[in-house]
Design a protein around this motif. Structure first.
Motif, PDB file in Angstrom:
ATOM      1  N   LEU A  85       0.835  -1.199   0.000  1.00 20.47           N
ATOM      2  CA  LEU A  85       0.000   0.000   0.000  1.00 20.47           C
ATOM      3  C   LEU A  85       0.873   1.254   0.000  1.00 20.47           C
ATOM      4  O   LEU A  85       0.537   2.250  -0.651  1.00 20.47           O
ATOM      5  N   ILE A  88       1.941   1.833  -3.549  1.00  9.41           N
ATOM      6  CA  ILE A  88       0.865   2.394  -4.363  1.00  9.41           C
ATOM      7  C   ILE A  88       0.688   3.885  -4.072  1.00  9.41           C
ATOM      8  O   ILE A  88       0.573   4.711  -4.984  1.00  9.41           O
ATOM      9  N   LYS A  89       0.687   4.256  -2.793  1.00 10.84           N
ATOM     10  CA  LYS A  89       0.539   5.664  -2.431  1.00 10.84           C
ATOM     11  C   LYS A  89       1.692   6.492  -2.986  1.00 10.84           C
ATOM     12  O   LYS A  89       1.486   7.590  -3.511  1.00 10.84           O
ATOM     13  N   THR A 155       1.141  -5.255  -3.755  1.00 10.20           N
ATOM     14  CA  THR A 155       1.128  -4.189  -4.763  1.00 10.20           C
ATOM     15  C   THR A 155       0.346  -4.622  -5.988  1.00 10.20           C
ATOM     16  O   THR A 155      -0.460  -3.860  -6.536  1.00 10.20           O
ATOM     17  N   LEU A 158      -3.457  -4.606  -5.248  1.00  8.10           N
ATOM     18  CA  LEU A 158      -4.019  -3.257  -5.196  1.00  8.10           C
ATOM     19  C   LEU A 158      -4.083  -2.637  -6.585  1.00  8.10           C
ATOM     20  O   LEU A 158      -5.039  -1.930  -6.919  1.00  8.10           O
ATOM     21  N   MET A 159      -3.076  -2.899  -7.418  1.00  6.22           N
ATOM     22  CA  MET A 159      -3.102  -2.402  -8.790  1.00  6.22           C
ATOM     23  C   MET A 159      -4.265  -3.007  -9.555  1.00  6.22           C
ATOM     24  O   MET A 159      -4.953  -2.320 -10.321  1.00  6.22           O
ATOM     25  N   LEU A 167       2.790  -0.675 -13.154  1.00  4.16           N
ATOM     26  CA  LEU A 167       3.030   0.323 -12.126  1.00  4.16           C
ATOM     27  C   LEU A 167       3.347   1.681 -12.742  1.00  4.16           C
ATOM     28  O   LEU A 167       3.008   2.719 -12.175  1.00  4.16           O
ATOM     29  N   LEU A 170       0.569   4.108 -13.085  1.00  5.33           N
ATOM     30  CA  LEU A 170       0.009   4.684 -11.862  1.00  5.33           C
ATOM     31  C   LEU A 170       0.785   5.901 -11.380  1.00  5.33           C
ATOM     32  O   LEU A 170       0.270   6.713 -10.613  1.00  5.33           O
TER      33      LEU A 170
END
Length: 222
Positions: A85, A88-89, A155, A158-159, A167, A170
């Motif tokens: 997470l 991702i953030k 990861t 969440l993606m 990635l 994003l």
């Protein structure tokens, strides 16, 4: 050729410094948050230095883009990243690479005693004392590999929940870019327990990203 890397503490005004560093032809800019740390510094130096990496990274991303400098440098962040997470953030806020230190150290057996600078690490990791190494160090490369496998798996999950295939797709995405796609992805599984949990996580993530962006711009929260 060697790359020029500059590490900046996440604090108010770090975006202006990052812009100056980019104009000086740096190749890599690392935005480091106050949290984390391998313990190489005393506790007082770690606890009261800098701001959360989310704020520093968001400001640096916006200033670099506003000045047309974002394409010149590669942005990295570190300072307490431990989970997928966090990756991702950081990617949403503009990071292209991610620094992990505390997590892998703990996976190797670190007890997080913050005495690395004293050369008497109780687990034999951050020390030059052969006796401590032989008697207390239990780390294996497989421990770190396993840790990063779990980070990569979270990861990836969440993606997938955000409808992102790579990635790189994003990095630097705004909340508005993700809103419509998120609704489309969650519609088939909205009534399932897994779907609800994932939906809650995404909503929290979107709210956090929105709040950070608004605070860094100085706008009023809606």
């Amino acid at each position: 050729d060697a790359l020029v890397s500059v590490k900046l503490v996440a604090e108010p005004g770090v975006g202006t410094i990052a812009a100056g560093v980019a104009k000086a032809y740096a190749d890599l800019i690392t935005i480091s948050g106050y949290d984390g740390g391998t313990g190489a510094s005393p506790l007082a130096s770690v606890k009261y230095a800098g701001s959360p990496w989310e704020l520093g990274l968001s400001e640096a991303q916006q200033v670099l883009r506003a000045n047309g400098l974002r394409g010149r440098v590669r942005v990295q962040t570190d300072g307490g990243l431990k989970t997928g997470l966090d990756v991702i953030k950081a990617a949403i806020l503009g990071a292209e690479s991610f620094g992990f230190g505390t997590g892998p150290m703990v996976a190797l057996g670190c007890k997080y005693l913050r005495i690395c600078h004293l050369n008497n690490c109780a687990t034999g990791i951050a020390t030059q004392n052969d006796k401590l190494r032989k008697e207390h160090f239990i780390g294996l490369p497989d421990m770190v590999v396993n840790y990063f496998k779990f980070v990569a798996e979270e990861t990836r999950e969440l993606m997938a929940s955000l409808g992102i295939r790579q990635l790189t797709d994003l990095i630097g995405r705004t909340v508005a870019d993700l809103d419509e796609e998120t609704l489309v992805v969650f519609k088939p599984v909205w009534r399932t327990r897994y779907g609800i949990i994932q939906a809650i996580r995404v909503v929290v993530l979107r709210h956090l990203a929105h709040t950070l962006l608004v605070v860094c711009r100085g706008d009023d929260l809606q």
